[in-house]
Design a protein around this motif. Sequence first.
Motif, mmCIF file in Angstrom:
data_model
loop_
_atom_site.group_PDB
_atom_site.id
_atom_site.type_symbol
_atom_site.label_atom_id
_atom_site.label_comp_id
_atom_site.label_asym_id
_atom_site.label_seq_id
_atom_site.Cartn_x
_atom_site.Cartn_y
_atom_site.Cartn_z
ATOM 1 N N GLY A 59 0.735 -1.295 -0.052
ATOM 2 C CA GLY A 59 -0.252 0.038 -0.055
ATOM 3 C C GLY A 59 0.754 1.267 0.168
ATOM 4 O O GLY A 59 0.329 2.306 0.139
ATOM 5 N N ALA A 60 2.055 1.174 -0.400
ATOM 6 C CA ALA A 60 2.704 2.502 -0.445
ATOM 7 C C ALA A 60 2.152 3.654 -1.381
ATOM 8 O O ALA A 60 1.795 4.826 -1.100
ATOM 9 N N GLY A 61 1.726 2.966 -2.700
ATOM 10 C CA GLY A 61 1.098 3.925 -3.640
ATOM 11 C C GLY A 61 -0.296 4.455 -3.078
ATOM 12 O O GLY A 61 -0.760 5.443 -3.144
ATOM 13 N N THR A 62 -0.981 3.207 -2.688
ATOM 14 C CA THR A 62 -2.487 3.453 -2.227
ATOM 15 C C THR A 62 -2.431 4.596 -1.092
ATOM 16 O O THR A 62 -3.235 5.380 -1.213
ATOM 17 N N LEU A 63 -1.605 4.378 -0.125
ATOM 18 C CA LEU A 63 -1.889 5.475 1.092
ATOM 19 C C LEU A 63 -1.339 6.987 0.470
ATOM 20 O O LEU A 63 -1.998 7.808 0.700
ATOM 21 N N ALA A 64 -0.599 6.893 -0.422
ATOM 22 C CA ALA A 64 0.081 8.184 -1.034
ATOM 23 C C ALA A 64 -0.937 8.818 -1.865
ATOM 24 O O ALA A 64 -1.292 10.046 -1.807
ATOM 25 N N LEU A 65 -1.816 8.233 -2.500
ATOM 26 C CA LEU A 65 -2.771 8.440 -3.574
ATOM 27 C C LEU A 65 -4.139 8.924 -2.611
ATOM 28 O O LEU A 65 -4.651 10.001 -2.863
ATOM 29 N N LEU A 66 -4.378 8.164 -1.416
ATOM 30 C CA LEU A 66 -5.563 8.602 -0.770
ATOM 31 C C LEU A 66 -5.298 9.835 0.101
ATOM 32 O O LEU A 66 -6.122 10.778 0.209
ATOM 33 N N ASP A 67 -3.987 10.085 0.280
ATOM 34 C CA ASP A 67 -3.602 11.304 1.015
ATOM 35 C C ASP A 67 -3.714 12.420 -0.102
ATOM 36 O O ASP A 67 -4.192 13.481 0.286
ATOM 37 N N ARG A 68 -3.237 12.014 -1.217
ATOM 38 C CA ARG A 68 -3.222 13.215 -2.242
ATOM 39 C C ARG A 68 -4.719 13.625 -2.645
ATOM 40 O O ARG A 68 -4.791 14.885 -3.082
ATOM 41 N N PHE A 69 -5.424 12.494 -2.771
ATOM 42 C CA PHE A 69 -6.885 12.845 -3.226
ATOM 43 C C PHE A 69 -7.768 12.479 -1.977
ATOM 44 O O PHE A 69 -8.379 11.248 -2.227
ATOM 45 N N PRO A 70 -7.859 13.067 -1.247
ATOM 46 C CA PRO A 70 -8.729 13.081 -0.025
ATOM 47 C C PRO A 70 -10.418 12.688 -0.392
ATOM 48 O O PRO A 70 -11.016 11.806 0.374
ATOM 49 N N GLU A 71 -10.945 12.896 -1.666
ATOM 50 C CA GLU A 71 -12.189 12.819 -1.936
ATOM 51 C C GLU A 71 -12.533 11.457 -2.798
ATOM 52 O O GLU A 71 -13.506 11.070 -2.989
ATOM 53 N N ALA A 72 -11.247 10.688 -2.981
ATOM 54 C CA ALA A 72 -11.359 9.511 -3.925
ATOM 55 C C ALA A 72 -11.581 8.124 -3.113
ATOM 56 O O ALA A 72 -11.192 8.138 -1.997
ATOM 57 N N GLN A 73 -12.157 7.152 -3.622
ATOM 58 C CA GLN A 73 -12.267 6.011 -3.436
ATOM 59 C C GLN A 73 -11.505 4.963 -4.368
ATOM 60 O O GLN A 73 -11.072 5.626 -5.609
ATOM 61 N N LEU A 74 -10.468 4.000 -3.643
ATOM 62 C CA LEU A 74 -9.477 3.366 -4.243
ATOM 63 C C LEU A 74 -9.742 1.784 -4.246
ATOM 64 O O LEU A 74 -10.215 1.446 -3.125
ATOM 65 N N THR A 75 -9.425 1.115 -5.402
ATOM 66 C CA THR A 75 -9.650 -0.020 -5.480
ATOM 67 C C THR A 75 -8.203 -0.708 -5.620
ATOM 68 O O THR A 75 -7.567 -0.186 -6.508
ATOM 69 N N ALA A 76 -7.763 -1.652 -4.648
ATOM 70 C CA ALA A 76 -6.227 -1.837 -4.756
ATOM 71 C C ALA A 76 -6.292 -3.391 -5.060
ATOM 72 O O ALA A 76 -6.882 -4.089 -4.470
ATOM 73 N N PRO A 118 -12.333 3.582 -13.298
ATOM 74 C CA PRO A 118 -11.574 4.865 -12.882
ATOM 75 C C PRO A 118 -11.106 6.029 -13.647
ATOM 76 O O PRO A 118 -10.894 5.807 -14.859
ATOM 77 N N GLU A 119 -11.031 7.245 -13.076
ATOM 78 C CA GLU A 119 -10.327 8.280 -13.800
ATOM 79 C C GLU A 119 -8.952 8.048 -13.551
ATOM 80 O O GLU A 119 -8.149 8.990 -14.384
ATOM 81 N N LEU A 120 -8.345 7.500 -12.699
ATOM 82 C CA LEU A 120 -6.868 7.415 -12.470
ATOM 83 C C LEU A 120 -6.625 5.876 -12.285
ATOM 84 O O LEU A 120 -7.095 5.258 -11.342
ATOM 85 N N VAL A 121 -5.556 5.188 -13.127
ATOM 86 C CA VAL A 121 -5.021 4.022 -12.579
ATOM 87 C C VAL A 121 -3.331 4.072 -12.408
ATOM 88 O O VAL A 121 -2.773 4.901 -13.334
ATOM 89 N N TRP A 122 -3.220 3.383 -11.418
ATOM 90 C CA TRP A 122 -1.543 3.578 -10.854
ATOM 91 C C TRP A 122 -1.077 2.279 -10.820
ATOM 92 O O TRP A 122 -1.695 1.440 -10.416
#
Length: 284
Positions: A59-76, A118-122
């Motif tokens: 979850g290194a990227g997951t947590l960074a993305l959640l912090d950067r985009f606080p309104e987003a939902q994320l599928t890991a 999604p609007e963003l894939v990492w």
Amino acid sequence: MNRPTPHTAQHAHEHGTGDQSEILDLDAEVLADHTASITAWLPLETGPRHIVDLGCGTGAGTLALLDRFPEAQLTAVDSSAAHLHRLREKAAAAGAADRVRVVRADLDAPAWPALGTPELVWASASLHHMADPDRALRQVHELLAPGGLFAVVELTGFPRFLPEGAPQDAPGLEERCHAALADHHAERLPHRGADWGAKLTEAGFTVEGARTITVAIGPRDTDAAGRYALSALRRLRGNVASALTPEDLTALDRLLDTDGPHGILRRSDLAVRTERTVWAARRT
């Protein structure tokens, strides 16, 4: 992740086989500022509502993305149950458990599970592990919402930790280990070091930007850097031991000896040096 699971992170996803949770967590801690700088650089005019993290590791990227985009939902998405369990723990500790959906899946499978639009894939340090990354890029293109962004992060090589000429009893040891690791990867990871910009274009994306992040931490900025170096070099040994001379193997083992006077944890000149490249590609 997929075959075998990376990170990620840093990767770090090149440090051997088996459960990599420890090295992935250390990678996330040591390189947190650099990961944050990548998420801040992404060319997005508005924050995405839904993000997919392919090969999420712990979850290194997951947590960074959640912090950067606080309104987003994320599928890991990852193939490792242990990594996904650790990611859940970290998301809960960060107060973001309700924003994360975890999906265990093999990204080398012909069909992926339903991941939404999604609007963003990492994808960080995961594409080069795939059996057919070109197919994966096409699948991401189909997955993304129109106008969505695909962020690909790849390592340029295994991190370095010692100054030039070290250790004293085997000068150049780290470079010889890196050369042996390159041979090891050439046989097992044929897509490592690929021209991802060209591959993204071939898959139908418009590459809007590329950036190389230089990491230079130390000497010994944090205790985590020492633990990161120790864990990484242990995994390095597992991959290259058979290619080293007895003298080099003995010198490497002295570095890995946590009780000995020449152990990596006792070096005041230990640092973390590496590079990561990120490509931002648009589905047009």
